[in-house]
Design a protein around this motif. Structure first.
Motif, PDB file in Angstrom:
ATOM      1  N   SER A 168       0.839  -1.208   0.000  1.00 40.12           N
ATOM      2  CA  SER A 168       0.000   0.000   0.000  1.00 40.12           C
ATOM      3  C   SER A 168       0.871   1.253   0.000  1.00 40.12           C
ATOM      4  CB  SER A 168      -0.921   0.007   1.226  1.00 40.12           C
ATOM      5  OG  SER A 168      -1.741  -1.144   1.276  1.00 40.12           O
ATOM      6  N   LYS A 169       1.910   1.259   0.817  1.00 36.63           N
ATOM      7  CA  LYS A 169       2.836   2.393   0.845  1.00 36.63           C
ATOM      8  C   LYS A 169       3.528   2.532  -0.500  1.00 36.63           C
ATOM      9  CE  LYS A 169       6.968   4.094   3.280  1.00 36.63           C
ATOM     10  NZ  LYS A 169       6.481   5.471   3.475  1.00 36.63           N
ATOM     11  N   ILE A 200      -6.908  -7.478  -5.515  1.00 37.30           N
ATOM     12  CA  ILE A 200      -6.353  -8.490  -4.612  1.00 37.30           C
ATOM     13  C   ILE A 200      -4.849  -8.597  -4.833  1.00 37.30           C
ATOM     14  CG2 ILE A 200      -6.334 -10.945  -4.026  1.00 37.30           C
ATOM     15  CD1 ILE A 200      -9.302 -11.014  -4.839  1.00 37.30           C
ATOM     16  N   GLU A 201      -4.098  -8.588  -3.736  1.00 39.56           N
ATOM     17  CA  GLU A 201      -2.641  -8.707  -3.788  1.00 39.56           C
ATOM     18  C   GLU A 201      -2.241  -9.967  -3.037  1.00 39.56           C
ATOM     19  OE1 GLU A 201      -0.754  -6.768  -5.481  1.00 39.56           O
ATOM     20  OE2 GLU A 201      -1.791  -4.857  -5.726  1.00 39.56           O
ATOM     21  N   ALA A 208      -3.580  -3.070   5.659  1.00 39.04           N
ATOM     22  CA  ALA A 208      -4.500  -3.842   6.495  1.00 39.04           C
ATOM     23  C   ALA A 208      -3.739  -4.762   7.444  1.00 39.04           C
ATOM     24  CB  ALA A 208      -5.461  -4.645   5.624  1.00 39.04           C
ATOM     25  N   ILE A 209      -2.701  -5.409   6.931  1.00 39.19           N
ATOM     26  CA  ILE A 209      -1.923  -6.316   7.766  1.00 39.19           C
ATOM     27  C   ILE A 209      -1.057  -5.546   8.750  1.00 39.19           C
ATOM     28  CG2 ILE A 209      -0.079  -8.039   7.755  1.00 39.19           C
ATOM     29  CD1 ILE A 209      -1.199  -9.109   5.150  1.00 39.19           C
ATOM     30  N   VAL A 210      -0.361  -4.520   8.266  1.00 38.88           N
ATOM     31  CA  VAL A 210       0.525  -3.742   9.147  1.00 38.88           C
ATOM     32  C   VAL A 210      -0.257  -3.140  10.308  1.00 38.88           C
ATOM     33  CG1 VAL A 210       1.994  -1.699   9.287  1.00 38.88           C
ATOM     34  CG2 VAL A 210       2.217  -3.255   7.345  1.00 38.88           C
ATOM     35  N   LEU A 211      -1.388  -2.524  10.015  1.00 40.39           N
ATOM     36  CA  LEU A 211      -2.167  -1.888  11.070  1.00 40.39           C
ATOM     37  C   LEU A 211      -2.824  -2.918  11.980  1.00 40.39           C
ATOM     38  CD1 LEU A 211      -3.731   1.058   9.045  1.00 40.39           C
ATOM     39  CD2 LEU A 211      -1.757   1.106  10.579  1.00 40.39           C
ATOM     40  N   SER A 212      -3.151  -4.087  11.441  1.00 40.60           N
ATOM     41  CA  SER A 212      -3.725  -5.142  12.289  1.00 40.60           C
ATOM     42  C   SER A 212      -2.699  -5.668  13.286  1.00 40.60           C
ATOM     43  CB  SER A 212      -4.256  -6.294  11.431  1.00 40.60           C
ATOM     44  OG  SER A 212      -3.206  -7.102  10.905  1.00 40.60           O
TER      45      SER A 212
END
Length: 247
Positions: A168-169, A200-201, A208-212
């Protein structure tokens, strides 16, 4: 030599470590241009975030150190500071690293090392996990990996999940004027980079993963922060770090 370093896993790195035709950077999944000449700056950035490395007589764990100059710098610092250092990686990678007083090598795919996990539970002052999380996503259950690492932290302990390739970054950067200019210069082209949002990646770390990870750590009683890399690092414009501490 041109190698495809995408979608590597633990077993692939065993093979890379054993390939004498590869440079020390290629063995850890990087083209030489992304690491050669940068590891002093990278190590300084690690030490600026994992500040307990500057203390004396700490318990330190490096998950997936690889075999470049970076783990050598950590080994030298730990010997000098009289830390107890545990390096967790494949036997093939670990064989390329020197030993030293207080240096332990553990042949394992973390967190599949139950004896070590039990022995070091709540005793580790610093965990360094640099440019590894993307492979943990492929090789292990990611939250099990994070939970196991958190379970090792002593009170005040620090877990640095460094050099996270956040897709995302990366997209935000290459959609910007600065990113487009960077791409054209680096690739020696007049074409702008292709950036596609809302798709979809597969097998990619994203916001989403980093913030989770922050939410999960905080919900379990830890403090957690997303930190930028020093702007002088080679991939600071598309990678970031996460620092988790046990109060």
């Amino acid at each position: 030599m041109t190698k495809n370093f995408t979608q590597l896993g633990y077993e692939d790195f065993r093979d890379l470590a054993s390939d004498p035709s590869l440079s020390k950077y290629e063995k850890i999944g990087f083209p030489d241009a992304y690491r050669d000449g940068y590891e002093d700056q990278i190590f300084a950035d690690i030490c600026a975030k994992a500040t307990h490395l500057g203390r004396s007589a700490q318990t330190v764990v490096d998950i997936g150190p690889g075999c470049s100059d970076l783990p050598n710098k950590l080994i030298n610092l730990c010997v000098d500071r009289q830390h107890q250092l545990t390096l967790i990686d494949s036997a093939e990678m670990l064989s390329l690293l020197p030993g030293g007083s207080g240096v332990e090598k553990v042949d394992a795919l973390f967190p599949k090392c139950p004896e070590l996990n039990e022995r070091l539970a709540q005793k580790v002052d610093v965990i360094v996990c640099y440019s590894v999380l993307q492979y943990a996503l492929i090789d292990t259950a990611l939250y099990r990996f994070i939970d196991a690492a958190l379970s090792l932290l002593a009170p005040g302990g620090q877990l640095l999940l460094g050099d996270i390739p956040n897709v995302s970054k990366r997209k935000r950067f290459f959609a910007s004027e600065a990113g487009i200019a960077y791409h054209k210069t680096f690739m020696k082209t007049d074409q702008a980079p292709e950036v596609v949002f809302n798709r979809i990646e597969f097998d990619q770390l994203d916001d989403a993963i980093v913030l989770s990870l922050l939410q999960r750590a905080r919900a379990q009683g830890f403090d957690a922060y997303v930190l930028p890399q020093h702007p002088g690092l080679p991939m600071a414009n598309r990678r970031e770090d996460v620092l988790i501490t046990r109060p």
